[in-house]
Design an enzyme around this catalytic site. Structure first.
Site, PDB file in Angstrom:
ATOM      1  N   LYS A 190       7.820  -2.944  15.492  1.00  0.00           N
ATOM      2  CA  LYS A 190       8.213  -1.612  14.998  1.00  0.00           C
ATOM      3  C   LYS A 190       9.213  -0.978  15.962  1.00  0.00           C
ATOM      4  O   LYS A 190      10.221  -0.407  15.564  1.00  0.00           O
ATOM      5  CB  LYS A 190       6.986  -0.719  14.836  1.00  0.00           C
ATOM      6  CG  LYS A 190       6.088  -1.115  13.685  1.00  0.00           C
ATOM      7  CD  LYS A 190       6.801  -0.944  12.347  1.00  0.00           C
ATOM      8  CE  LYS A 190       6.034  -1.516  11.183  1.00  0.00           C
ATOM      9  NZ  LYS A 190       6.813  -1.639   9.945  1.00  0.00           N
ATOM     10  N   TYR A 204       0.823  -1.221   0.000  1.00  0.00           N
ATOM     11  CA  TYR A 204       0.000   0.000   0.000  1.00  0.00           C
ATOM     12  C   TYR A 204       0.859   1.274   0.000  1.00  0.00           C
ATOM     13  O   TYR A 204       0.810   2.067  -0.951  1.00  0.00           O
ATOM     14  CB  TYR A 204      -0.906  -0.056   1.234  1.00  0.00           C
ATOM     15  CG  TYR A 204      -1.774   1.156   1.476  1.00  0.00           C
ATOM     16  CD1 TYR A 204      -2.414   1.823   0.433  1.00  0.00           C
ATOM     17  CD2 TYR A 204      -1.988   1.607   2.780  1.00  0.00           C
ATOM     18  CE1 TYR A 204      -3.230   2.919   0.686  1.00  0.00           C
ATOM     19  CE2 TYR A 204      -2.814   2.694   3.038  1.00  0.00           C
ATOM     20  CZ  TYR A 204      -3.418   3.355   1.981  1.00  0.00           C
ATOM     21  OH  TYR A 204      -4.217   4.437   2.239  1.00  0.00           O
ATOM     22  N   TYR A 218       2.842  -6.776  16.774  1.00  0.00           N
ATOM     23  CA  TYR A 218       3.132  -5.936  15.599  1.00  0.00           C
ATOM     24  C   TYR A 218       3.792  -4.628  16.032  1.00  0.00           C
ATOM     25  O   TYR A 218       4.839  -4.235  15.517  1.00  0.00           O
ATOM     26  CB  TYR A 218       1.831  -5.640  14.822  1.00  0.00           C
ATOM     27  CG  TYR A 218       1.925  -4.391  13.987  1.00  0.00           C
ATOM     28  CD1 TYR A 218       2.598  -4.393  12.773  1.00  0.00           C
ATOM     29  CD2 TYR A 218       1.380  -3.191  14.433  1.00  0.00           C
ATOM     30  CE1 TYR A 218       2.724  -3.224  12.037  1.00  0.00           C
ATOM     31  CE2 TYR A 218       1.503  -2.022  13.712  1.00  0.00           C
ATOM     32  CZ  TYR A 218       2.174  -2.047  12.504  1.00  0.00           C
ATOM     33  OH  TYR A 218       2.300  -0.886  11.791  1.00  0.00           O
ATOM     34  N   SER A 233       5.790   3.414  13.124  1.00  0.00           N
ATOM     35  CA  SER A 233       4.376   3.692  13.411  1.00  0.00           C
ATOM     36  C   SER A 233       4.234   4.480  14.698  1.00  0.00           C
ATOM     37  O   SER A 233       5.025   4.317  15.638  1.00  0.00           O
ATOM     38  CB  SER A 233       3.647   2.361  13.552  1.00  0.00           C
ATOM     39  OG  SER A 233       2.358   2.557  14.082  1.00  0.00           O
TER      40      SER A 233
END
Ligand code: UD1
Length: 339
Positions: free
Chosen positions: A156, A13, A152, A127
């Site tokens: 990061k 994306y 997740y 993030s």
């Protein structure tokens, strides 16, 4: 001669939008992607927008041989933008090892290959999840990092630390970009977010509901301490985000960075609630979105929005596109999806 930028996860994306922006700025783009969460025709779609076919290697960062092959064939890589990672928060809680293995091993292998190839410029896709629920809003880069809500999010944070340590111990120069909530799609509607299965994130779920693919959007919680009781986020157009990557890699290539490891928040600086998103979407699309209120989603924070002034100042970058444009482009993409 155009400088060559390796974009890992370049069929995904944010990677696909960044590849287009890099090509439009005159860089040569080499994409590596294992296509685990991207369609094989994305490089072709990128070429459809920019008029230039990006080089593409189907490769997995967890496989060191794939990376050796890539750097052997392309010894002239001037910089790397590293997106390739798993990104589903819920899935990461169900399969933590899958996430730790893929996201950490992939990053470590990439750093090793870069060192071997003497490639020193890296932009990393991080993030705002590393801040958790910040004590102060807007959140600046000075805010303390909090324990991650998900494996997740933890990957990061750990990857940032690995990159920071490697930058301190070698010639690596790195920038970590902490994204707030990227939404929207390229104005051509040729590339955009491609959620696999049922979307977890708000905007893809909303556009699928508006398109009749989902019955009703569940609004997670209406008792937050916000103007309408629903959660607040800093939504940012993916094309604005892509442009920040261009400025970040430029900063490294031109050796304008002040430290070997720098971090920047990428947001607009404005927070919107879930109901603001629904109302704005209905306004720009003319389509009503069936929705219902449910309990809060586990792990969700109440409110977060960025102080993007460091990126404004040092990257010379500012988000330009507003919420209406973000949602209009997301809707155009949803309607063309699959065509
Ligand atoms: C999450 C991750 C973030 C990641 C991003 C994109 C955390 C804390 N955040 O952001 O790191 O970069 O996904 O993958 O791990 N909502 C609904 N109904 C829905 C979906 C969402 O009401 O069906 C609400 C949420 O409660 C939230 C807002 O919409 O208030 C945005 O949610 P979402 O799009 O999932 O993003 P985040 O959870 O903020």
């Amino acid at each position: 001669m155009a400088e060559k930028i390796l974009v890992t996860g370049g069929a995904g994306y944010i990677g696909s939008h960044t590849s287009v922006v890099l090509q439009e700025a005159g860089y040569e783009v080499l994409i590596i992607d294992n296509l685990s969460n991207a369609r094989a025709d994305v490089p072709h779609r990128i070429a459809g927008i920019s008029g230039i076919q990006p080089a593409f290697i189907k490769a997995d960062l967890c496989n060191e041989k794939d990376l050796d092959y890539c750097f052997d064939r392309h010894p002239d890589i001037a910089g790397v933008i590293h997106f390739a990672a798993y990104k589903s928060v819920g899935e990461s809680s169900a399969f933590p090892l899958k996430y730790y293995h893929n996201n950490l091993a992939g990053t470590i292998n990439l750093l090793k290959a870069m060192q071997q190839a003497n490639c020193r410029n890296l932009v990393f896709s991080s993030s705002c999840t590393v801040y958790g629920q910040p004590d102060q809003l807007p959140v600046s880069e000075e805010a303390p990092l909090k324990e991650a809500f998900s494996p997740y999010g933890n990957t990061k944070r750990i990857c940032e630390e690995i990159i920071r340590d490697q930058a301190g111990a070698s010639s690596l120069q790195a920038i970590a970009l902490r994204y707030f909530n990227p939404i929207g799609a390229h104005h051509s509607a040729q590339i955009g977010e491609l959620p696999v299965g049922i979307p977890n994130n708000l905007v893809p779920y909303l556009t699928q509901t508006a398109a009749g693919k989902r019955e009703s959007l569940k609004v997670f919680g209406r008792d937050y301490n916000t103007h309408d009781g629903t959660g607040i986020r800093d939504y940012i157009h993916v094309v604005d985000l892509a442009e920040a990557h261009l400025e970040a890699i430029r900063r490294l290539l031109e050796q304008k960075n002040k430290e070997a490891f720098e971090v920047f928040n990428l947001g607009t600086g404005t927070g919107y609630s879930v109901l603001d998103i629904i109302n704005t979407f209905e306004k720009v699309s003319g389509v009503r979105v069936r929705h219902e209120f449910t309990d809060r989603r586990a792990g969700d924070i109440e409110s977060v929005w960025a102080d993007p002034s460091k990126a404004n100042r040092y990257l010379g970058w500012k988000a330009r596109l507003g919420l209406e444009e973000m949602l209009r482009s997301a809707w155009a993409w949803e309607q063309l999806l699959g065509s």
